[in-house]
Scaffold this active site. Structure first.
Site, PDB file in Angstrom:
ATOM      1  N   ASP A 174     -65.760  44.889 -37.587  1.00 34.89           N
ATOM      2  CA  ASP A 174     -64.967  45.149 -38.792  1.00 34.89           C
ATOM      3  C   ASP A 174     -63.775  44.208 -38.864  1.00 34.89           C
ATOM      4  O   ASP A 174     -63.528  43.554 -39.890  1.00 34.89           O
ATOM      5  CB  ASP A 174     -64.470  46.599 -38.789  1.00 34.89           C
ATOM      6  CG  ASP A 174     -65.522  47.583 -39.271  1.00 34.89           C
ATOM      7  OD1 ASP A 174     -66.445  47.163 -39.987  1.00 34.89           O
ATOM      8  OD2 ASP A 174     -65.407  48.767 -38.928  1.00 34.89           O
ATOM      9  N   TYR A 175     -63.028  44.150 -37.789  1.00 36.58           N
ATOM     10  CA  TYR A 175     -61.821  43.315 -37.802  1.00 36.58           C
ATOM     11  C   TYR A 175     -62.172  41.832 -37.855  1.00 36.58           C
ATOM     12  O   TYR A 175     -61.477  41.044 -38.494  1.00 36.58           O
ATOM     13  CB  TYR A 175     -60.954  43.633 -36.579  1.00 36.58           C
ATOM     14  CG  TYR A 175     -60.441  45.059 -36.580  1.00 36.58           C
ATOM     15  CD1 TYR A 175     -60.033  45.668 -37.759  1.00 36.58           C
ATOM     16  CD2 TYR A 175     -60.375  45.806 -35.406  1.00 36.58           C
ATOM     17  CE1 TYR A 175     -59.586  46.976 -37.768  1.00 36.58           C
ATOM     18  CE2 TYR A 175     -59.920  47.117 -35.413  1.00 36.58           C
ATOM     19  CZ  TYR A 175     -59.526  47.700 -36.584  1.00 36.58           C
ATOM     20  OH  TYR A 175     -59.081  48.996 -36.593  1.00 36.58           O
TER      21      TYR A 175
END
Length: 384
Positions: A174-175
């Site tokens: 996600d990051y």
């Protein structure tokens, strides 16, 4: 703790933020920290899902929401309501950037796909973050970070040998996707600003993020026929580069070059290991990793962690105790870096990003749901 209110390099840029959970909000957080005016569009009843994720800083504020969405303005609006259509489209038309990471097809069903956004704003930079990308058999499949760690093999190389695969303990995909998105948005805004004549559609995915993070593993598998295995704390292509046993637990050592390996041997009074043919080169050490670690632990197993870490640090060997997140949260190095910033009007601090401050324009306010709805939409309604 300190605060920052200086204008940043993206001052004057408005972002229509139609993101939720982790990946998209991290991309827009980076833009906000650079001074962009990020308008977070939220469901008027529930808001972003991270508003409901423990732990909570106080009765109303989830740590996940506050850390990922600080510095943004919250507009609560029902995207499915025809009565809200004019406000929504006016906001898109007034924005420089549009970021979305909704489930496949959802943004088009709302009438806010790239084609419509480009009609409303012919210079829009539009960024779509998905699980699998927009082509291929899995293009329409949803996906979350943990699921994508499983799908891409990232879990397969994470964990202890002989034990089940393990998820990395943070939303790394996600990051990572959020970082790629922010970089590509910056390139579109500035790198080709003088030559761009129309809208730009940036497309990226969690599966591509995983492929990028697994770059050397994929090259080894595809080009060298290697089959990566779980190696626990060890780096699969360097040794010694792993957790080592001491009398009161384990510590991490990263002797990632021949010079550092020799420093390690000298510091532990094991200089004979330098000439040992089993460990003469990095290739030898990787092939004989278990024997090497066993030899090193003959010298460390009777020493306490603080003692051996101090000895190796003095010798210039990269080494660290294995600490908890709570210990790191109170770390003096983070304090020295001014990492914790006071959330405006709260008295409590939030972690920053590695973006230079105060010139970045970072803001640490945390908006309540819909706090800025009238502030943002009012001026748009008054336009002819």
């Amino acid at each position: 703790m300190s605060t920052s209110s200086s204008p940043g390099p993206l001052s004057g840029i408005r972002v229509f933020d139609l993101t939720k959970n982790m990946a998209g909000p991290f991309a827009t957080l980076i833009l906000a920290d650079m001074g962009a005016d990020v308008i977070k569009v939220e469901d008027p009843i529930r808001g972003d899902e991270t508003r409901h994720m423990p732990p909570f800083i106080d009765d109303e504020t989830a740590a996940a929401y506050a850390s990922l969405n600080r510095g943004k303005r919250s507009v609560a609006i029902d995207l499915k309501a025809e009565s809200e259509r004019a406000d929504i489209e006016a906001l898109v038309a007034s924005s420089d950037v549009f970021v979305e990471n909704l489930r496949p097809g959802a943004v088009d069903a709302l009438g806010l796909g790239f084609e419509r956004a480009a009609e409303l704003n012919p210079r829009i930079v539009y960024c779509s973050i998905s699980a699998y990308g927009d082509v291929g058999e899995r293009a329409q499949a949803p996906g979350y970070d943990a699921m994508m760690q499983a799908y891409t093999g990232l879990m397969d190389v994470t964990g202890e040998p002989g034990r089940p695969p393990s998820r990395i303990g943070t939303g790394v995909l996600d990051y990572g996707a959020g970082m790629w998105g922010a970089m590509r948005i910056l390139a579109a805004l500035h790198g080709d600003a003088s030559t761009r004549t129309g809208p730009v559609h940036i497309k990226l995915s969690l599966v591509e993020t995983a492929a990028a993070f697994l770059i050397h593993h994929l090259a080894g598998a595809r080009l060298a026929g290697a089959t990566p295995t779980r190696t626990g704390t060890a780096q699969h292509n360097t040794a010694p580069y792993e957790a080592i046993q001491a009398a009161d637990g384990k510590f991490m050592v990263a002797a990632a070059s021949q010079k550092l390996y020799e420093k390690l041997c000298h510091a532990l009074d094991r200089s004979e290991l330098i000439e040992d043919p089993r460990f003469a080169t990095n290739r030898d050490r990787v092939a004989n990793r278990h024997e090497l670690v066993s030899e090193i632990e003959k010298s460390t197993a009777s020493l306490e962690i603080d003692s051996v870490v101090g000895t190796l640090e003095k010798a210039g060997v990269p080494v660290s105790p294995i600490r908890t997140i709570n210990e790191f949260a109170d770390d003096e190095q983070l304090e020295a870096l001014d990492w914790w910033r006071e959330a405006e009007g709260t008295g409590w601090g939030l972690p920053g990003l590695p973006i230079e401050r105060p010139e970045s324009g970072t803001s640490y306010r945390v908006a309540t749901l819909g706090q800025h709805t009238e502030e943002v939409l009012g001026p748009l309604r008054s336009r002819p």
